[in-house]
Design a protein around this motif. Structure first.
Motif, PDB file in Angstrom:
ATOM      1  N   THR A 115     -41.415  83.864 125.038  1.00  0.00           N
ATOM      2  CA  THR A 115     -40.762  84.824 124.145  1.00  0.00           C
ATOM      3  C   THR A 115     -41.522  84.955 122.833  1.00  0.00           C
ATOM      4  O   THR A 115     -41.881  83.961 122.200  1.00  0.00           O
ATOM      5  CB  THR A 115     -39.320  84.395 123.853  1.00  0.00           C
ATOM      6  OG1 THR A 115     -38.581  84.361 125.084  1.00  0.00           O
ATOM      7  CG2 THR A 115     -38.645  85.360 122.893  1.00  0.00           C
ATOM      8  N   VAL A 116     -41.771  86.202 122.438  1.00  0.00           N
ATOM      9  CA  VAL A 116     -42.408  86.497 121.149  1.00  0.00           C
ATOM     10  C   VAL A 116     -41.496  87.455 120.394  1.00  0.00           C
ATOM     11  O   VAL A 116     -41.005  88.439 120.949  1.00  0.00           O
ATOM     12  CB  VAL A 116     -43.794  87.142 121.336  1.00  0.00           C
ATOM     13  CG1 VAL A 116     -44.432  87.446 119.978  1.00  0.00           C
ATOM     14  CG2 VAL A 116     -44.712  86.241 122.159  1.00  0.00           C
ATOM     15  N   VAL A 117     -41.261  87.145 119.111  1.00  0.00           N
ATOM     16  CA  VAL A 117     -40.438  87.999 118.255  1.00  0.00           C
ATOM     17  C   VAL A 117     -41.296  88.482 117.094  1.00  0.00           C
ATOM     18  O   VAL A 117     -41.962  87.685 116.431  1.00  0.00           O
ATOM     19  CB  VAL A 117     -39.214  87.250 117.712  1.00  0.00           C
ATOM     20  CG1 VAL A 117     -38.422  88.143 116.753  1.00  0.00           C
ATOM     21  CG2 VAL A 117     -38.318  86.777 118.848  1.00  0.00           C
ATOM     22  N   GLU A 118     -41.309  89.788 116.885  1.00  0.00           N
ATOM     23  CA  GLU A 118     -42.063  90.361 115.770  1.00  0.00           C
ATOM     24  C   GLU A 118     -41.283  91.540 115.223  1.00  0.00           C
ATOM     25  O   GLU A 118     -40.873  92.432 115.979  1.00  0.00           O
ATOM     26  CB  GLU A 118     -43.452  90.786 116.235  1.00  0.00           C
ATOM     27  CG  GLU A 118     -44.389  91.124 115.100  1.00  0.00           C
ATOM     28  CD  GLU A 118     -45.845  91.197 115.546  1.00  0.00           C
ATOM     29  OE1 GLU A 118     -46.670  91.724 114.788  1.00  0.00           O
ATOM     30  OE2 GLU A 118     -46.171  90.726 116.664  1.00  0.00           O
ATOM     31  N   ASN A 119     -41.054  91.515 113.899  1.00  0.00           N
ATOM     32  CA  ASN A 119     -40.256  92.568 113.249  1.00  0.00           C
ATOM     33  C   ASN A 119     -38.903  92.739 113.937  1.00  0.00           C
ATOM     34  O   ASN A 119     -38.436  93.866 114.172  1.00  0.00           O
ATOM     35  CB  ASN A 119     -41.019  93.894 113.246  1.00  0.00           C
ATOM     36  CG  ASN A 119     -42.288  93.831 112.423  1.00  0.00           C
ATOM     37  OD1 ASN A 119     -42.325  93.189 111.370  1.00  0.00           O
ATOM     38  ND2 ASN A 119     -43.337  94.470 112.906  1.00  0.00           N
ATOM     39  N   ASN A 120     -38.307  91.609 114.285  1.00  0.00           N
ATOM     40  CA  ASN A 120     -36.980  91.558 114.912  1.00  0.00           C
ATOM     41  C   ASN A 120     -36.945  92.170 116.311  1.00  0.00           C
ATOM     42  O   ASN A 120     -35.875  92.468 116.839  1.00  0.00           O
ATOM     43  CB  ASN A 120     -35.931  92.257 114.032  1.00  0.00           C
ATOM     44  CG  ASN A 120     -35.738  91.545 112.707  1.00  0.00           C
ATOM     45  OD1 ASN A 120     -35.686  90.316 112.655  1.00  0.00           O
ATOM     46  ND2 ASN A 120     -35.667  92.323 111.632  1.00  0.00           N
ATOM     47  N   VAL A 121     -38.103  92.373 116.902  1.00  0.00           N
ATOM     48  CA  VAL A 121     -38.190  92.877 118.277  1.00  0.00           C
ATOM     49  C   VAL A 121     -38.575  91.708 119.186  1.00  0.00           C
ATOM     50  O   VAL A 121     -39.538  90.989 118.923  1.00  0.00           O
ATOM     51  CB  VAL A 121     -39.224  94.006 118.393  1.00  0.00           C
ATOM     52  CG1 VAL A 121     -39.334  94.466 119.854  1.00  0.00           C
ATOM     53  CG2 VAL A 121     -38.842  95.175 117.490  1.00  0.00           C
ATOM     54  N   ASN A 122     -37.809  91.541 120.255  1.00  0.00           N
ATOM     55  CA  ASN A 122     -37.993  90.419 121.172  1.00  0.00           C
ATOM     56  C   ASN A 122     -38.648  90.899 122.464  1.00  0.00           C
ATOM     57  O   ASN A 122     -38.148  91.802 123.123  1.00  0.00           O
ATOM     58  CB  ASN A 122     -36.609  89.801 121.466  1.00  0.00           C
ATOM     59  CG  ASN A 122     -36.673  88.603 122.373  1.00  0.00           C
ATOM     60  OD1 ASN A 122     -37.403  88.566 123.353  1.00  0.00           O
ATOM     61  ND2 ASN A 122     -35.858  87.597 122.072  1.00  0.00           N
TER      62      ASN A 122
END
Length: 478
Positions: free
Chosen positions: A134-141
């Motif tokens: 799992t990668v989260v960036e700018n609140n996008v999963n």
């Protein structure tokens, strides 16, 4: 009667098991997630497994002080261009050329290179396969299906689809990657290439490749194409993702090609970068050509190259005469045959980039028989100078060609066959007696046979007495 349909999770498990057989260590990504009992990341935004990376960098670079090694790791974390392709190119350069560091030793400042991967000894690296990372960036999963880490670096991402679902195809896997690149670009800044598969079809492509440039890897050993009864995913994993081939591809068979693009309305010129990855036939052909070149040149490569290159592969498996009786150093590199549209120019770039390293920077002379071909090939090479590690040069005339060859080593020189001709008469004075010159004859069906003066005699017996010749033959399919 109930028909059992294969599921995406089963394809995922199949791929993982194949990779484990190739020596990869498997870890279920949620087990090392930031919220797990054994975390290997501080945050879901982190895409590097830093502890594994530090351990590998220390193992590969034992003579470099820890502070300098840490500085190298920090450099790859400072990829701050707003363009993903620019960040990816910057990282690729550091990965394949080493990271420049400086430190104090014996009272003096010393410069050195830190290597993130041991390209000469694949077994000195850690190969990890994870799923559901799992990668989260700018609140996008986002959670890609499989990621391959080498020394903690996420170099290959694999997206799988269910073949039983008519809407879940390799095309939809490609579209999924476009979403990933937009949503979590930090993951793809470190990407070598991507793989899409539905369990049957399987294709690999670069960060900037369109769907048509994702290509199947059709051989697991480089000698014969895999049977149609074997799934493409299995062939790709065995042939492309084995440790040796994967490292070789990343170091020698990826190029960032530059081209200028002018806006017709504003006249503004921008530089466009396209990342290109070798196809399976380019990869195997170039490596065979490099091996033949080393044998024909009589050059003994360093121990690092001896460990990774076989210099006398017997081509009898191709139903061709063997090379066992061909003398070491006979200066006959051989002929590489291409079909139309097979990427001949790019294969020549890959070959030149690899032979430059294998032979400790020889001079490469590329010969064509027409000015337009000379310009076209030169432009292709000039657009890929990062892989060549030098600027190619076009010879303006015979005197300029002689000047370009009047060096101890190095240089990628383009010329037409006509520039070898003397201004008067038919005596061809020697341009160089050096042995570390590689001559690449393009369109060899014209310049090797029946073209006056004969190409081979001209290049290897008179003007460049000690040079080695390797010819590129284009076969048109009509």
């Amino acid at each position: 009667m109930t028909i059992n349909k294969i599921t995406e999770s089963e394809i995922e498990q199949f791929a993982i098991e194949l990779l484990e057989k190739k020596g990869y260590q498997y870890i279920y990504a949620p087990d090392i997630a930031p919220d797990s009992d054994t975390p290997e990341r501080n945050r879901f935004e982190d895409v590097l497994l830093l502890d594994r990376l530090r351990t590998a960098v220390g193992r590969i670079n034992p003579d470099i002080p820890p502070d300098a090694r840490e500085d190298a790791i920090k450099q790859i974390q400072r990829l701050n261009s707003p363009e993903l392709i620019a960040n990816n190119e910057a990282f690729h350069r550091m990965l394949t050329e080493g990271i420049k560091v400086s430190y104090q030793k014996d009272g003096a400042n010393r410069g050195d290179l830190v290597w993130l991967v041991d390209f000469n000894n694949p077994q000195n690296n850690e190969f990890l396969v994870t799923n559901q990372f799992t990668v989260v960036e700018n609140n996008v999963n986002k959670r890609p299906d499989i990621i391959l880490f080498i020394n903690g670096l996420p170099l290959v991402v694999i997206e799988l689809k269910n073949p039983a679902d008519e809407n879940a195809t390799v095309r939809s896997a490609f579209r999924q990657f476009q979403t990933y690149k937009q949503a979590v670009p930090s993951l793809f800044a470190y990407n070598g290439f991507m793989v899409i598969s539905d369990g049957l079809e399987a294709k690999a492509g670069s960060l900037s490749a369109g769907s048509s440039r994702f290509m199947a890897w059709k051989s697991s050993n480089g000698k014969v194409e895999a049977s149609v009864l074997i799934g493409q995913l299995e062939t790709l994993i065995k042939g492309m993702l084995n440790k040796t081939t994967l490292l070789d591809l990343i170091r020698h068979f990826i190029v960032f090609e530059k081209s200028k693009k002018e806006d017709k309305d504003t006249g503004v010129i921008t530089i466009q970068t396209v990342k290109k990855l070798a196809t399976y036939h380019q990869y195997y052909a170039v490596n065979r050509a490099v091996e033949s070149t080393l044998r024909a040149s009589g050059y003994t490569p360093s121990k690092d190259w001896q460990d990774t290159v076989s210099i006398a592969e017997d081509p009898e498996s191709y139903d061709l005469p063997g090379v066992k009786k061909q003398p070491f150093g006979d200066r006959k590199g051989g002929v590489v045959w291409h079909t139309q549209g097979s990427g001949k120019s790019l294969s020549m770039v890959f070959y030149t980039g690899k032979i430059v390293l294998a032979m400790d920077n020889p001079t490469v002379v590329v010969i064509t028989d027409r000015n337009d071909l000379d310009d076209q090939l030169f432009d292709n090479f000039a657009a890929s100078k990062q892989l060549l590690r030098q600027e190619p040069v076009q010879a303006e005339n015979r005197d300029h060609l002689k000047e370009l060859l009047n060096v101890a080593s190095g240089g990628v020189v383009f010329t037409t066959i006509q520039k070898f001709q003397p201004e008067e008469g038919n005596v061809y004075p020697r341009l160089s007696d050096r042995r570390n010159i590689i001559v690449i004859a393009d369109e060899a069906h014209r310049t090797q046979y029946g073209y006056p003066p004969d190409m081979q005699a001209l290049a290897t017996e008179t003007v460049l007495k000690q040079a080695e010749l390797i010819a590129n033959e284009m076969t048109k399919m009509v």
